[in-house]
Design a protein around this motif. Structure first.
Motif, mmCIF file in Angstrom:
data_model
loop_
_atom_site.group_PDB
_atom_site.id
_atom_site.type_symbol
_atom_site.label_atom_id
_atom_site.label_comp_id
_atom_site.label_asym_id
_atom_site.label_seq_id
_atom_site.Cartn_x
_atom_site.Cartn_y
_atom_site.Cartn_z
ATOM 1 N N SER A 74 30.326 48.443 38.564
ATOM 2 C CA SER A 74 30.390 47.532 37.209
ATOM 3 C C SER A 74 31.231 48.330 36.440
ATOM 4 N N VAL A 75 32.505 47.608 35.930
ATOM 5 C CA VAL A 75 33.022 48.586 34.876
ATOM 6 C C VAL A 75 33.077 47.519 33.749
ATOM 7 N N PRO A 76 32.475 48.151 32.499
ATOM 8 C CA PRO A 76 32.598 47.290 31.256
ATOM 9 C C PRO A 76 33.774 46.557 30.992
ATOM 10 N N GLU A 77 33.746 45.482 30.086
ATOM 11 C CA GLU A 77 34.942 44.737 29.791
ATOM 12 C C GLU A 77 35.996 45.831 28.806
ATOM 13 N N GLU A 78 35.292 46.737 28.064
ATOM 14 C CA GLU A 78 36.236 47.384 27.206
ATOM 15 C C GLU A 78 36.720 48.571 27.940
ATOM 16 N N GLN A 79 36.267 48.529 28.967
ATOM 17 C CA GLN A 79 36.891 49.958 29.700
ATOM 18 C C GLN A 79 38.126 49.705 30.725
ATOM 19 N N THR A 80 39.211 50.518 30.595
ATOM 20 C CA THR A 80 40.414 50.039 31.358
ATOM 21 C C THR A 80 40.626 51.180 32.507
ATOM 22 N N ARG A 81 39.983 52.091 32.347
ATOM 23 C CA ARG A 81 40.164 53.275 33.390
ATOM 24 C C ARG A 81 38.871 53.985 33.833
ATOM 25 N N VAL A 82 38.488 54.249 35.128
ATOM 26 C CA VAL A 82 37.602 54.816 35.814
ATOM 27 C C VAL A 82 38.068 56.098 36.216
ATOM 28 N N GLN A 83 37.670 57.247 35.601
ATOM 29 C CA GLN A 83 38.049 58.815 36.333
ATOM 30 C C GLN A 83 37.211 59.023 37.406
#
Length: 419
Positions: free
Chosen positions: A387-396
């Motif tokens: 689950s990636v939050p709405e405000e996050q555009t990249r997971v490192q």
């Protein structure tokens, strides 16, 4: 667009648990209790023999051994299922079978192996039992008024046996919700049928039916319904007699042939929304029929349909079944092993495989498959949703992420002592 949390809250606010009903024991098997069960009687109901042998007064055999056996007069025979009013007096005993009531005056059972065998006249006892030896005492297992099982207990074989042991033949349980799954789309064919030009097998109907079963529902999968609004409405109406909840898949976007949206919009009881999530943005929910049966209209792309089911439909099924604290899949934090992008403004649910890290007891998650909502290969490998939050555009790689555990992942983490 509305948020995932707002859409889920709106759905659950309109779902009410199904009323409990009484079932005979075997029919209640696998269901959840809707009542606390209190023992109506003691178990055992009476003092009874744990062995085949002789009911004796222990004082009459004290000191007996092989060289100096105690000799007792056999005054009665007590098989299981019978009762006796006669009392055992000094120097007397009774032949008794396992489960038979212990006669008055007797305070121990001598197994037949401790005697010279079965006799109708006199018997020689060459070993002394303890006081109360080999007697199953009234209420030693269960006492009248004792709470045996509590609300929410799933009735397995052992629990059914306990209810039978205390004489309960009926018990109040929560019914398993009945879920009807309908796939829409003229392009769909049944698995096993060779697809023609422009046709594809119906994966959604089978995916969602299996997921509903895993959520605890009784499932009725309806064959593929073509892109015909009247045919769809007729199909739904026909199915309501056996439905506590209806799930459709496909036909909810903005295309020229989105039959579900076209057919149900006119009823005024189903709302179609854009939810800020990927996959699964187009969602519909409402009620249909005179009994206001809840209906979910899910997207047609396979991954979108599955993710939507796990986030919204599964909790609704669990609430219908009477669950209060176990509506949702558990969420844990994990270290992501690879980077990937995420669309801004929408919560992404990426497919992943979660498991223990190599050291330190940490949990790691590895993304699998691409972001496409049609990619079933990666979905089949996954045991969780990242689950990636709405405000996050990249997971490192190395980031701490929230992971929604699917059932397979729970088993993995249980083995490593995580919850």
């Amino acid at each position: 667009m509305r948020s995932v949390d707002d859409h889920l809250a709106s759905v659950l606010a309109r779902i009410q648990p199904l009323p409990p009903f009484e079932q005979h024991l075997l029919d209640a098997h696998g269901h959840r209790l809707a009542e606390d069960v209190v023992a109506p009687r003691d178990v055992p109901l009476f003092d009874n023999s744990a062995m085949d042998g002789y009911a004796v007064r222990r004082i009459d055999v004290v000191g007996a051994d092989q060289e100096s056996p105690a000799v007792l007069t056999v005054t009665q025979d007590i098989p299981a299922g019978t009762a006796t009013e006669a009392e055992i007096g000094p120097g007397e005993c009774a032949r008794i079978m396992t489960g038979a009531p212990v006669p008055r005056g007797a305070d121990a059972i001598v197994p037949v192996e401790w005697t010279d065998g079965w006799s109708e006249g006199t018997v020689r006892v060459h070993r002394v039992p303890e006081h109360g030896g080999h007697v199953r005492h009234m209420g030693e297992d269960i006492q009248r008024g004792q709470t045996l099982l509590t609300v929410g207990t799933v009735l397995g074989a052992r629990q059914i046996g306990l209810l039978a042991a205390v004489g309960r033949d009926l018990v109040a349980v929560r019914p398993s919700p009945r879920v009807v799954v309908i796939s829409t789309g003229s392009e769909l064919v049944e698995p096993g049928v060779e697809p023609g030009p422009g046709q594809i097998p119906d994966a959604n109907g089978y995916t969602l039916s299996a997921a509903a079963r895993e959520a605890g529902a009784i499932v009725y999968r309806v064959g593929v319904v073509a892109d015909d609004p009247k045919l769809l409405l007729d199909t739904i109406e026909d199915q309501l007699v056996r439905a506590d909840l209806v799930v459709t898949t496909g036909g909810v976007s903005v295309g020229a042939y989105d039959v579900v949206k076209e057919a149900l919009s006119g009823l005024g009881t189903v709302e179609f929304d854009r939810v800020a999530m990927q996959p699964g943005m187009p969602q519909g929910f409402g009620v249909v029929g005179p009994d206001e049966i809840p209906i979910f209209t899910l997207p047609g792309n396979p991954v979108s349909a599955y993710v939507s089911f796990e986030l919204f439909v599964r909790p609704a099924i669990r609430k219908l079944a009477g669950y209060e604290d176990d509506l949702h899949h558990p969420v844990v934090d994990a270290i992501c092993t690879a980077g990937f992008g995420s669309p801004g403004g929408r919560r992404q649910f990426a497919r992943g495989v979660v498991g223990p890290a190599g050291s330190g007891g940490r949990i790691e998650v590895r993304p699998v498959g691409g972001a496409g909502s049609h990619l079933m290969g990666g979905l089949a490998q996954a045991n969780c949703l990242i689950s990636v939050p709405e405000e996050q555009t990249r997971v490192q790689a190395g980031d701490l992420v929230s992971v929604v555990l699917l059932d397979e992942a729970r088993e993995v983490l249980a083995m490593m002592g995580e919850r």
